[in-house]
Design a protein around this motif. Structure first.
Motif, PDB file in Angstrom:
ATOM      1  N   ARG A   1      -4.055 -13.406   8.367  1.00  0.00           N
ATOM      2  CA  ARG A   1      -4.119 -11.979   8.656  1.00  0.00           C
ATOM      3  C   ARG A   1      -3.141 -11.288   9.617  1.00  0.00           C
ATOM      4  NH1 ARG A   1      -9.957 -10.807  11.009  1.00  0.00           N
ATOM      5  NH2 ARG A   1      -9.394 -11.793  12.644  1.00  0.00           N
ATOM      6  N   LEU A   2      -2.940 -12.342  10.620  1.00  0.00           N
ATOM      7  CA  LEU A   2      -1.689 -11.658  11.775  1.00  0.00           C
ATOM      8  C   LEU A   2      -0.487 -11.651  10.933  1.00  0.00           C
ATOM      9  CD1 LEU A   2      -3.184 -13.724  14.640  1.00  0.00           C
ATOM     10  CD2 LEU A   2      -3.393 -11.260  14.280  1.00  0.00           C
ATOM     11  N   ALA A   3      -0.190 -12.527   9.690  1.00  0.00           N
ATOM     12  CA  ALA A   3       1.257 -12.518   9.316  1.00  0.00           C
ATOM     13  C   ALA A   3       1.132 -11.683   8.213  1.00  0.00           C
ATOM     14  CB  ALA A   3       1.238 -14.076   8.701  1.00  0.00           C
ATOM     15  N   LEU A   4       0.013 -10.919   8.024  1.00  0.00           N
ATOM     16  CA  LEU A   4      -0.184 -10.060   6.895  1.00  0.00           C
ATOM     17  C   LEU A   4       0.943  -8.741   6.923  1.00  0.00           C
ATOM     18  CD1 LEU A   4      -1.412  -9.786   4.229  1.00  0.00           C
ATOM     19  CD2 LEU A   4      -3.084  -8.250   5.239  1.00  0.00           C
ATOM     20  N   PRO A   5       1.185  -8.136   8.006  1.00  0.00           N
ATOM     21  CA  PRO A   5       2.192  -7.185   7.816  1.00  0.00           C
ATOM     22  C   PRO A   5       3.665  -7.695   7.324  1.00  0.00           C
ATOM     23  CG  PRO A   5       0.799  -6.922   9.829  1.00  0.00           C
ATOM     24  CD  PRO A   5       0.343  -8.308   9.210  1.00  0.00           C
ATOM     25  N   GLN A   6       3.952  -8.694   8.027  1.00  0.00           N
ATOM     26  CA  GLN A   6       5.225  -9.095   7.675  1.00  0.00           C
ATOM     27  C   GLN A   6       5.622  -9.693   6.230  1.00  0.00           C
ATOM     28  OE1 GLN A   6       6.566 -12.564  10.154  1.00  0.00           O
ATOM     29  NE2 GLN A   6       8.219 -13.224   8.847  1.00  0.00           N
ATOM     30  N   LEU A   7       4.541 -10.251   5.959  1.00  0.00           N
ATOM     31  CA  LEU A   7       4.550 -10.709   4.407  1.00  0.00           C
ATOM     32  C   LEU A   7       4.391  -9.659   3.377  1.00  0.00           C
ATOM     33  CD1 LEU A   7       1.979 -13.875   4.624  1.00  0.00           C
ATOM     34  CD2 LEU A   7       4.468 -13.932   4.562  1.00  0.00           C
ATOM     35  N   VAL A   8       3.702  -8.647   3.693  1.00  0.00           N
ATOM     36  CA  VAL A   8       3.448  -7.338   2.934  1.00  0.00           C
ATOM     37  C   VAL A   8       4.959  -6.747   2.795  1.00  0.00           C
ATOM     38  CG1 VAL A   8       2.738  -5.064   2.866  1.00  0.00           C
ATOM     39  CG2 VAL A   8       1.040  -7.016   3.067  1.00  0.00           C
ATOM     40  N   SER A   9       5.680  -6.577   3.845  1.00  0.00           N
ATOM     41  CA  SER A   9       7.274  -6.160   3.768  1.00  0.00           C
ATOM     42  C   SER A   9       7.988  -6.895   2.964  1.00  0.00           C
ATOM     43  CB  SER A   9       7.624  -5.980   5.355  1.00  0.00           C
ATOM     44  OG  SER A   9       6.942  -5.140   6.283  1.00  0.00           O
ATOM     45  N   VAL A  10       7.998  -8.392   3.263  1.00  0.00           N
ATOM     46  CA  VAL A  10       8.704  -9.187   2.356  1.00  0.00           C
ATOM     47  C   VAL A  10       8.301  -8.875   0.863  1.00  0.00           C
ATOM     48  CG1 VAL A  10       9.314 -11.627   1.830  1.00  0.00           C
ATOM     49  CG2 VAL A  10       9.169 -10.704   4.276  1.00  0.00           C
ATOM     50  N   THR A  11       6.965  -8.877   0.620  1.00  0.00           N
ATOM     51  CA  THR A  11       6.630  -8.773  -0.822  1.00  0.00           C
ATOM     52  C   THR A  11       7.227  -7.530  -1.392  1.00  0.00           C
ATOM     53  OG1 THR A  11       4.550 -10.201  -0.209  1.00  0.00           O
ATOM     54  CG2 THR A  11       4.597  -9.135  -2.371  1.00  0.00           C
ATOM     55  N   GLY A  12       7.021  -6.321  -0.655  1.00  0.00           N
ATOM     56  CA  GLY A  12       7.415  -5.136  -1.162  1.00  0.00           C
ATOM     57  C   GLY A  12       8.880  -5.154  -1.328  1.00  0.00           C
ATOM     58  N   LEU A  13       9.728  -5.687  -0.750  1.00  0.00           N
ATOM     59  CA  LEU A  13      11.147  -5.744  -0.917  1.00  0.00           C
ATOM     60  C   LEU A  13      11.372  -6.775  -2.178  1.00  0.00           C
ATOM     61  CD1 LEU A  13      12.550  -6.186   2.796  1.00  0.00           C
ATOM     62  CD2 LEU A  13      12.384  -4.023   1.327  1.00  0.00           C
ATOM     63  N   LEU A  14      10.540  -7.865  -2.206  1.00  0.00           N
ATOM     64  CA  LEU A  14      10.820  -8.709  -3.425  1.00  0.00           C
ATOM     65  C   LEU A  14      10.310  -7.898  -4.615  1.00  0.00           C
ATOM     66  CD1 LEU A  14       9.462 -11.946  -2.352  1.00  0.00           C
ATOM     67  CD2 LEU A  14      11.822 -11.476  -2.879  1.00  0.00           C
ATOM     68  N   PHE A  15       9.302  -7.079  -4.660  1.00  0.00           N
ATOM     69  CA  PHE A  15       9.295  -6.210  -5.811  1.00  0.00           C
ATOM     70  C   PHE A  15      10.175  -5.411  -6.205  1.00  0.00           C
ATOM     71  CE2 PHE A  15       6.706  -2.584  -7.600  1.00  0.00           C
ATOM     72  CZ  PHE A  15       5.898  -3.338  -8.699  1.00  0.00           C
ATOM     73  N   ALA A  16      10.575  -4.756  -5.240  1.00  0.00           N
ATOM     74  CA  ALA A  16      11.687  -3.565  -5.649  1.00  0.00           C
ATOM     75  C   ALA A  16      12.954  -4.290  -6.165  1.00  0.00           C
ATOM     76  CB  ALA A  16      12.153  -2.857  -4.259  1.00  0.00           C
ATOM     77  N   SER A  17      13.309  -5.535  -5.634  1.00  0.00           N
ATOM     78  CA  SER A  17      14.761  -6.102  -6.003  1.00  0.00           C
ATOM     79  C   SER A  17      14.364  -6.789  -7.422  1.00  0.00           C
ATOM     80  CB  SER A  17      14.911  -7.131  -4.908  1.00  0.00           C
ATOM     81  OG  SER A  17      13.908  -8.232  -4.978  1.00  0.00           O
ATOM     82  N   MET A  18      13.151  -6.955  -7.749  1.00  0.00           N
ATOM     83  CA  MET A  18      12.865  -7.680  -9.109  1.00  0.00           C
ATOM     84  C   MET A  18      13.462  -6.509 -10.274  1.00  0.00           C
ATOM     85  SD  MET A  18       9.219  -9.532  -8.962  1.00  0.00           S
ATOM     86  CE  MET A  18       8.979 -11.077  -7.985  1.00  0.00           C
ATOM     87  N   VAL A  19      13.530  -5.275  -9.970  1.00  0.00           N
ATOM     88  CA  VAL A  19      13.679  -4.559 -11.166  1.00  0.00           C
ATOM     89  C   VAL A  19      15.199  -4.638 -11.693  1.00  0.00           C
ATOM     90  CG1 VAL A  19      14.255  -1.917 -11.621  1.00  0.00           C
ATOM     91  CG2 VAL A  19      12.276  -2.684 -10.280  1.00  0.00           C
ATOM     92  N   THR A  20      15.937  -5.053 -10.361  1.00  0.00           N
ATOM     93  CA  THR A  20      17.594  -5.387 -10.879  1.00  0.00           C
ATOM     94  C   THR A  20      17.538  -6.803 -11.244  1.00  0.00           C
ATOM     95  OG1 THR A  20      17.919  -5.847  -8.441  1.00  0.00           O
ATOM     96  CG2 THR A  20      18.421  -3.561  -9.175  1.00  0.00           C
TER      97      THR A  20
END
Length: 321
Positions: free
Chosen positions: A236-255
Motif C-alpha cells: 500500500r505504501l509502495a502503490l503510488p510509485q508502482l502506479v507511476s511505473v505501471t502507467g509509463l509501461l502501459f504508455a510505452s507498450m503502444v510503441t
C-alpha cells in the motif's frame, strides 16, 4: 480540483504543440507531399488531383487549422489507399492493439509484482541473486528475439509444445473470442516478460526500502508476520510509485507492440502504421501519429491524478514536515 484543472490545461496545451509538430514533420520531408503519396511514376494529372482532394493546394496555415478543426470534431480525414475514414480504420486496429496491451500489462504485473515480492522476502542469497539475474536478462531481451523464442517453444506447427497460433488474427475479430485470445497469447506474453522484468526491479527496490522501515516494524509489533506486514502495508505504501511505473509501461507498450504486431502479423495500430508508411498514405500516418501522441499524454495525465490521490503527501505538502 485546482490540480486537476492545471494538469488538464497543460494536457491541452501540450496536445496542441504535438499537433503542430506532427503536422510540420510531414511537411518538411524532401519533395512534394502529393508526389510522394501518388508515387514517383505518377502522371502530373494524378498528382494535381491528389493535391486538390487532400487540400494540399491551400496555404499551410489553412491546411493545419482545417485538420485541427476536423480532429476536434472526430474527423481524422480519409485514407488515400482505401478510401475509408481514418477514424474507422484506427478503431478496427485498436480492437487488436489495446487488448494486446491490456493482456501484456496483466502478464507484466503478475510477473513483476510476484517475483519482485519474492525477491525481497527471500532469506536465501542464492534465490535473491537468481531473481536479480532474471530481472536483468528479462529486461535485456529484444522484443523480436523474445517473440521468436516463444514461437519456437509454444506455437502450433513449428513449436516444441504447440499451444497457440503464431500468426494472424481471426477475420471476424472478437466475435470469436477464444480464437482471438489465443492469437494474442504469445504476443502478450512476449510483452509481459520484457516489461514485467522492469516492473520487477522497481517492485524489489520499493519493497526493499520499506522492509527496514519503522512502519513495517510497528506493523509486525502489532502481531503481523513479516510477509503479512509487507503484503498489507508495504504494497500500500509502495502503490503510488508502482502506479507511476505501471502507467509509463502501459504508455510505452503502444510503441513496443509495433515490433510484436509485425512479427505475429496482427492487424493492429503498429502494423497498420508501418503499412501506411510503406504505402505513402501520409494523411493517415499524420492522424495516427497524433492519436498515439494523444494517448501518451492522456495516460500521463491519468497517472498524475491517480498518484496524487494515492499519496496524501502530495495533496497536503504542508504536513510533510
Amino acid at each position: 480540483m485546482r490540480f486537476v484543472l492545471q494538469r488538464l490545461a497543460l494536457f491541452v496545451v501540450t496536445l496542441l504543440g504535438v499537433s503542430v509538430l506532427v503536422f510540420a514533420a510531414l511537411r518538411v520531408l524532401p519533395g512534394d507531399m502529393a508526389q510522394l503519396m501518388a508515387g514517383m511514376n505518377s502522371t502530373p494529372g494524378r498528382v494535381a488531383s491528389i493535391r486538390k482532394s487532400m487540400g494540399l493546394d491551400r496555404p499551410v496555415f489553412e491546411q493545419y487549422t482545417g485538420w485541427l478543426w476536423g480532429l476536434m470534431h472526430g474527423d481524422f480525414g480519409m485514407s488515400m489507399l482505401t478510401g475509408r475514414a481514418i477514424a474507422a480504420t484506427v478503431k478496427t486496429r485498436a480492437s487488436v492493439t489495446f487488448p494486446l496491451i491490456a493482456l501484456g500489462l496483466l502478464a507484466a504485473m503478475v510477473i513483476g509484482l510476484v517475483f519482485g515480492y519474492e525477491a525481497t522476502m527471500s532469506h536465501r542469497p542464492a534465490v535473491r541473486v537468481m531473481f536479480h539475474l532474471l530481472a536483468l536478462v528479462g529486461g535485456a531481451i529484444p522484443a523480436l528475439w523474445g517473440g521468436l523464442l516463444l514461437i519456437l517453444l509454444f506455437s502450433k506447427g513449428m513449436g516444441i509444445i504447440g499451444l497457440f497460433p503464431s500468426q494472424g488474427f481471426p477475420a471476424s475479430g472478437w466475435r470469436q473470442p477464444v480464437q482471438a485470445l489465443s492469437s494474442l497469447a504469445l504476443p502478450a506474453l512476449t510483452v509481459g516478460i520484457i516489461d514485467g522484468a522492469t516492473l520487477m526491479r522497481y517492485t524489489r527496490s520499493a519493497l526493499t526500502e520499506l522492509l527496514s522501515s519503522d512502519v513495517i516494524a510497528m506493523t509486525m509489533a502489532s502481531g503481523y508476520t513479516r510477509r503479512q506486514a509487507m503484503v498489507r502495508v508495504g504494497f500500500r505504501l509502495a502503490l503510488p510509485q508502482l502506479v507511476s511505473v505501471t502507467g509509463l509501461l502501459f504508455a510505452s507498450m503502444v510503441t513496443g507492440v509495433m515490433v510484436i504486431e509485425n512479427l505475429f502479423a496482427l492487424p493492429g495500430i503498429g502494423y497498420g502504421l508501418v503499412t501506411d508508411l510503406g504505402n505513402r498514405d501520409l494523411i493517415a500516418v499524420q492522424s495516427e501519429l497524433f492519436m498515439l501522441a494523444a494517448f501518451f499524454l492522456f495516460v500521463g495525465f491519468i497517472v498524475d491524478v491517480i498518484h496524487r490521490l494515492l499519496d496524501p503527501r502530495m495533496r497536503h505538502p504542508e504536513q510533510e514536515g
